[in-house]
Design an enzyme around this catalytic site. Structure first.
Site, PDB file in Angstrom:
ATOM      1  CB  CYS A   1       3.219  -5.428   0.941  1.00 50.00           C
ATOM      2  SG  CYS A   1       4.758  -4.991   1.742  1.00 50.00           S
TER       3      CYS A   1
ATOM      4  CB  CYS B   1       4.111  -7.534   3.684  1.00 45.87           C
ATOM      5  SG  CYS B   1       3.938  -5.760   3.908  1.00 45.87           S
TER       6      CYS B   1
END
Length: 102
Positions: free
Chosen positions: A31, A34
């Site tokens: 991600c 993230c």
């Protein structure tokens, strides 16, 4: 203090024993947002000894992610007195993340 990894096996016991406000970053290695949040979480952990900072890999702990209704990542959830307190979704600046425990 360093950001510590939580799993389905140690999540509840860690939250219960913490004795301080907790911030948990639900993330995945693939991600992009993230990856943007990760250094912010590390910085918060280093600068705030009175806050427990943890992360949960949703790919490795799908049951835990489902338990807290994590549908998008990153999702950052705070806990106070062993209870979920606040939740934000998406990459956010440091101040927004710290607001979770205020």
């Amino acid at each position: 203090m360093k950001v510590q990894q939580l799993t389905s096996d140690n999540f509840k016991s860690t939250i219960e024993k913490a004795g301080k406000p907790i911030i948990v970053d639900f993330y995945a290695d693939w991600c992009g947002p993230c990856k943007m949040v990760s250094p912010i979480m590390e910085q918060i952990a280093e600068e705030n000894q009175h806050i427990g900072v943890f992360k949960v890999n949703v790919d490795e702990n799908p049951t835990l992610a489902a338990e807290f209704s994590v549908m998008s990542i990153p999702t950052i959830i705070s806990f106070k007195d062993n209870n979920m307190y606040k939740k934000i979704i998406g990459a956010r600046p440091k101040e927004d993340i710290l607001d979770l425990v205020r």
